[in-house]
Scaffold this motif. Structure first.
Motif, mmCIF file in Angstrom:
data_model
loop_
_atom_site.group_PDB
_atom_site.id
_atom_site.type_symbol
_atom_site.label_atom_id
_atom_site.label_comp_id
_atom_site.label_asym_id
_atom_site.label_seq_id
_atom_site.Cartn_x
_atom_site.Cartn_y
_atom_site.Cartn_z
ATOM 1 N N LYS A 253 0.750 -1.212 -0.127
ATOM 2 C CA LYS A 253 0.047 0.095 0.114
ATOM 3 C C LYS A 253 0.743 1.373 -0.168
ATOM 4 C CE LYS A 253 -4.288 -1.457 2.374
ATOM 5 N NZ LYS A 253 -5.073 -1.242 3.216
ATOM 6 N N HIS A 254 2.023 1.004 0.581
ATOM 7 C CA HIS A 254 2.630 2.239 0.762
ATOM 8 C C HIS A 254 4.162 2.292 0.629
ATOM 9 C CE1 HIS A 254 -0.883 3.966 2.553
ATOM 10 N NE2 HIS A 254 -0.924 2.917 3.760
ATOM 11 N N PRO A 255 4.697 1.553 -0.640
ATOM 12 C CA PRO A 255 6.174 1.463 -0.438
ATOM 13 C C PRO A 255 6.949 2.524 -0.416
ATOM 14 C CG PRO A 255 4.864 1.169 -2.673
ATOM 15 C CD PRO A 255 3.971 1.451 -1.663
ATOM 16 N N LEU A 256 6.845 3.680 -0.973
ATOM 17 C CA LEU A 256 7.546 4.821 -0.898
ATOM 18 C C LEU A 256 7.573 5.333 0.547
ATOM 19 C CD1 LEU A 256 9.181 6.576 -2.473
ATOM 20 C CD2 LEU A 256 7.567 8.168 -2.824
ATOM 21 N N ILE A 257 6.802 5.204 1.316
ATOM 22 C CA ILE A 257 6.740 5.703 2.907
ATOM 23 C C ILE A 257 7.470 4.387 3.363
ATOM 24 C CG2 ILE A 257 5.400 5.787 4.876
ATOM 25 C CD1 ILE A 257 4.985 8.271 2.957
ATOM 26 N N LEU A 258 7.480 3.254 3.281
ATOM 27 C CA LEU A 258 8.324 2.327 3.940
ATOM 28 C C LEU A 258 9.713 2.328 3.577
ATOM 29 C CD1 LEU A 258 8.544 -0.304 5.455
ATOM 30 C CD2 LEU A 258 7.966 -1.488 3.293
ATOM 31 N N SER A 259 10.013 2.691 2.250
ATOM 32 C CA SER A 259 11.284 2.883 1.976
ATOM 33 C C SER A 259 11.968 4.094 2.556
ATOM 34 C CB SER A 259 11.130 3.284 0.325
ATOM 35 O OG SER A 259 12.694 3.358 -0.190
ATOM 36 N N ALA A 260 11.224 5.396 2.742
ATOM 37 C CA ALA A 260 11.744 6.428 3.372
ATOM 38 C C ALA A 260 11.952 6.201 4.925
ATOM 39 C CB ALA A 260 10.886 7.393 3.234
ATOM 40 N N LEU A 261 11.097 5.529 5.716
ATOM 41 C CA LEU A 261 11.011 5.150 7.039
ATOM 42 C C LEU A 261 12.362 4.179 7.165
ATOM 43 C CD1 LEU A 261 7.201 4.566 8.001
ATOM 44 C CD2 LEU A 261 8.820 6.414 8.596
ATOM 45 N N THR A 262 12.659 3.202 6.302
ATOM 46 C CA THR A 262 13.666 2.248 6.627
ATOM 47 C C THR A 262 15.053 2.961 6.339
ATOM 48 O OG1 THR A 262 12.350 0.564 5.450
ATOM 49 C CG2 THR A 262 14.676 0.285 5.494
ATOM 50 N N TYR A 263 14.823 3.929 5.222
ATOM 51 C CA TYR A 263 16.209 4.755 5.079
ATOM 52 C C TYR A 263 16.677 5.567 6.333
ATOM 53 C CZ TYR A 263 19.415 8.073 2.964
ATOM 54 O OH TYR A 263 20.374 8.952 2.914
ATOM 55 N N MET A 264 15.413 6.125 6.955
ATOM 56 C CA MET A 264 15.576 6.863 7.985
ATOM 57 C C MET A 264 16.313 6.299 9.272
ATOM 58 S SD MET A 264 12.604 9.603 7.681
ATOM 59 C CE MET A 264 11.884 9.192 9.246
ATOM 60 N N ALA A 265 15.449 4.932 9.491
ATOM 61 C CA ALA A 265 15.882 4.184 10.649
ATOM 62 C C ALA A 265 17.426 3.569 10.319
ATOM 63 C CB ALA A 265 14.989 3.044 10.819
ATOM 64 N N THR A 266 17.702 3.313 9.096
ATOM 65 C CA THR A 266 19.004 2.857 8.857
ATOM 66 C C THR A 266 20.288 4.099 8.813
ATOM 67 O OG1 THR A 266 18.084 1.248 7.253
ATOM 68 C CG2 THR A 266 20.569 1.606 7.171
ATOM 69 N N TYR A 267 19.864 5.022 8.525
ATOM 70 C CA TYR A 267 21.269 6.150 8.338
ATOM 71 C C TYR A 267 20.753 7.197 9.294
ATOM 72 C CZ TYR A 267 22.009 3.508 4.523
ATOM 73 O OH TYR A 267 22.743 2.309 3.482
#
Length: 93
Positions: A77-91
């Motif tokens: 449903k929200h792949p772009l948001i998931l990508s952004a949240l994962t990036y923020m958690a990682t970096y």
């Protein structure tokens, strides 16, 4: 959500290696996003967790399955948001 369960589900589903603290942060950020933007999806996840706990599934296993479902729903449903949240958690420094 137990940190180890979240970390393993993220690794298995997203193929991303996070530390336990980062995995927990990602879980909380996804829940906050869904609570504010897609309450039907969030309620579905809560129902799923409730059913697992009613079936007396161990906490570690139910937390893993809930995180896995949460990630799969976000990917659909929200792949772009998931990508952004994962990036923020990682970096996040």
């Amino acid at each position: 959500m137990q940190k180890k369960s979240a970390k393993k589900a993220i690794k298995d589903t997203l193929k991303v290696e996070l530390r336990e603290k980062e995995a927990q942060e990602l879980y909380l950020n996804i829940c906050n996003y869904l609570l504010n933007n897609d309450d039907k999806c969030y309620i579905g996840v809560i129902r799923y967790k409730y059913l697992l706990l009613c079936d007396e599934i161990s906490t570690n296993v139910s937390d893993y399955l809930v995180m896995e479902q949460l990630l799969e729903k976000m990917q659909q449903k929200h792949p772009l948001i998931l990508s952004a949240l994962t990036y923020m958690a990682t970096y996040k420094s």
